[in-house]
Design an enzyme around this catalytic site. Structure first.
Site, PDB file in Angstrom:
ATOM      1  N   PRO A  11       0.787  -1.223   0.000  1.00  0.00           N
ATOM      2  CA  PRO A  11       0.000   0.000   0.000  1.00  0.00           C
ATOM      3  C   PRO A  11       0.820   1.274   0.000  1.00  0.00           C
ATOM      4  O   PRO A  11       1.836   1.375   0.699  1.00  0.00           O
ATOM      5  CB  PRO A  11      -0.805  -0.098   1.305  1.00  0.00           C
ATOM      6  CG  PRO A  11      -0.885  -1.542   1.585  1.00  0.00           C
ATOM      7  CD  PRO A  11       0.365  -2.159   1.041  1.00  0.00           C
ATOM      8  N   ARG A  19       4.849  11.036  -2.088  1.00  0.00           N
ATOM      9  CA  ARG A  19       4.455  11.116  -0.682  1.00  0.00           C
ATOM     10  C   ARG A  19       5.685  11.197   0.213  1.00  0.00           C
ATOM     11  O   ARG A  19       6.661  10.480  -0.001  1.00  0.00           O
ATOM     12  CB  ARG A  19       3.580   9.917  -0.282  1.00  0.00           C
ATOM     13  CG  ARG A  19       4.337   8.651  -0.047  1.00  0.00           C
ATOM     14  CD  ARG A  19       3.627   7.721   0.933  1.00  0.00           C
ATOM     15  NE  ARG A  19       4.288   6.431   0.874  1.00  0.00           N
ATOM     16  CZ  ARG A  19       4.193   5.516   1.813  1.00  0.00           C
ATOM     17  NH1 ARG A  19       3.458   5.710   2.864  1.00  0.00           N
ATOM     18  NH2 ARG A  19       4.827   4.382   1.683  1.00  0.00           N
ATOM     19  N   GLU A  99      13.176  -8.819   2.249  1.00  0.00           N
ATOM     20  CA  GLU A  99      12.272  -7.748   2.683  1.00  0.00           C
ATOM     21  C   GLU A  99      13.022  -6.420   2.563  1.00  0.00           C
ATOM     22  O   GLU A  99      14.139  -6.299   3.070  1.00  0.00           O
ATOM     23  CB  GLU A  99      11.889  -8.025   4.141  1.00  0.00           C
ATOM     24  CG  GLU A  99      11.022  -6.972   4.790  1.00  0.00           C
ATOM     25  CD  GLU A  99      10.748  -7.321   6.267  1.00  0.00           C
ATOM     26  OE1 GLU A  99      11.051  -8.448   6.715  1.00  0.00           O
ATOM     27  OE2 GLU A  99      10.262  -6.420   6.968  1.00  0.00           O
ATOM     28  N   ARG A 108      12.059   4.924  13.343  1.00  0.00           N
ATOM     29  CA  ARG A 108      10.747   5.568  13.278  1.00  0.00           C
ATOM     30  C   ARG A 108       9.843   5.073  14.423  1.00  0.00           C
ATOM     31  O   ARG A 108      10.341   4.544  15.405  1.00  0.00           O
ATOM     32  CB  ARG A 108      10.138   5.311  11.891  1.00  0.00           C
ATOM     33  CG  ARG A 108      11.042   5.847  10.773  1.00  0.00           C
ATOM     34  CD  ARG A 108      10.454   5.588   9.402  1.00  0.00           C
ATOM     35  NE  ARG A 108       9.204   6.315   9.203  1.00  0.00           N
ATOM     36  CZ  ARG A 108       8.377   6.089   8.183  1.00  0.00           C
ATOM     37  NH1 ARG A 108       8.679   5.172   7.282  1.00  0.00           N
ATOM     38  NH2 ARG A 108       7.259   6.784   8.075  1.00  0.00           N
TER      39      ARG A 108
HETATM   40  C1  DQA Z   1       8.016   1.201   4.319  1.00  0.00           C
HETATM   41  C2  DQA Z   1       7.962   1.406   5.844  1.00  0.00           C
HETATM   42  C3  DQA Z   1       6.557   1.120   6.367  1.00  0.00           C
HETATM   43  O1  DQA Z   1       6.525   1.266   7.782  1.00  0.00           O
HETATM   44  C4  DQA Z   1       5.574   2.078   5.735  1.00  0.00           C
HETATM   45  O2  DQA Z   1       4.261   1.783   6.186  1.00  0.00           O
HETATM   46  C5  DQA Z   1       5.649   2.094   4.257  1.00  0.00           C
HETATM   47  C6  DQA Z   1       6.957   2.028   3.606  1.00  0.00           C
HETATM   48  C7  DQA Z   1       9.391   1.621   3.726  1.00  0.00           C
HETATM   49  O3  DQA Z   1       9.636   1.275   2.577  1.00  0.00           O
HETATM   50  O4  DQA Z   1      10.183   2.301   4.393  1.00  0.00           O
HETATM   51  O5  DQA Z   1       4.633   2.245   3.575  1.00  0.00           O
HETATM   52  O6  DQA Z   1       7.831  -0.169   4.051  1.00  0.00           O
END
Ligand code: DQA
Length: 147
Positions: A11, A19, A99, A108
Site C-alpha cells: 500500500p 508522498r 524484505e 521511526r
Molecule cells: C516502508 C515502511 C513502512 O513502515 C511504511 O508503512 C511504508 C513504507 C518503507 O519502505 O520504508 O509504507 O515499508
C-alpha cells in the site's frame, strides 16, 4: 533459462516520489523498476515489479510467484507490521525472500519495529532508500548462482 525475480510492493508505494519525499525520496516506483531491470540484465535475471494497495491482491501475487519466480523481493509497506496472511503466503513460496524498506523503520515509530515478514525473509534491508531493492537483487543473484 533466465530466472525471474518478482518485486512486490504494498500500500501507498504507488505514490513513491510524491508522498513524504523527506522520508522516501523523490524516485518513483517506475525508476525502481528501470534500475532493477537494468541491474537484472547485468546479473542474468529478469525482473517483474508489481504494486497493490490491497492485502488479498498481494497474497495472490505471492501465489503466482510460486510458479513464475525464482525469488521474491517484497516491500509490504504498512502490511509489514500487520499481515499474517502475507507471512503465510510467503511461507508457501519455496525460493529466497528479501524484505526491503526504503526508510530505516527502526528509527521511526515503535509500531514499525515489528515485521511479520521478517520471520520468513532471508534478509532484511532498511534505510538504503530505493537502492535497497538493488542490494536485494545482487544478493539474490549470488544465492541463485549457488543453486
Ligand atoms: C516502508 C515502511 C513502512 O513502515 C511504511 O508503512 C511504508 C513504507 C518503507 O519502505 O520504508 O509504507 O515499508
Amino acid at each position: 533459462m533466465t530466472k525471474t525475480v518478482h518485486i512486490l510492493n504494498g500500500p501507498n508505494l504507488n505514490l513513491l516520489g510524491q508522498r513524504q519525499p523527506e522520508i522516501y525520496g523523490r524516485e518513483t516506483l517506475a525508476d525502481v523498476e528501470a534500475a532493477c531491470a537494468a541491474l537484472g540484465a547485468t546479473l542474468g535475471l529478469q525482473v517483474r515489479l508489481m504494486q497493490s494497495n490491497h492485502e488479498g491482491a498481494i497474497v495472490d501475487q505471492i501465489h503466482a510467484a510460486r510458479h513464475e519466480a525464482a525469488a521474491i523481493i517484497i516491500n509490504p509497506g504498512a502490511l509489514t507490521h500487520t499481515s499474517v496472511a502475507i507471512l503465510d503466503a510467503l511461507n508457501a513460496f519455496e525460493g529466497p525472500v528479501f524484505e526491503v524498506h526504503i526508510s530505516n523503520v527502526h528509527k521511526r515509530e515503535s509500531f514499525r519495529h515489528h515485521s511479520f515478514v521478517s520471520l520468513r525473509a532471508e534478509g532484511v534491508i532498511a534505510g538504503l532508500g530505493t537502492e535497497g531493492y538493488q542490494a536485494a537483487l545482487r544478493r539474490i543473484a549470488t544465492l541463485l548462482a549457488a543453486t
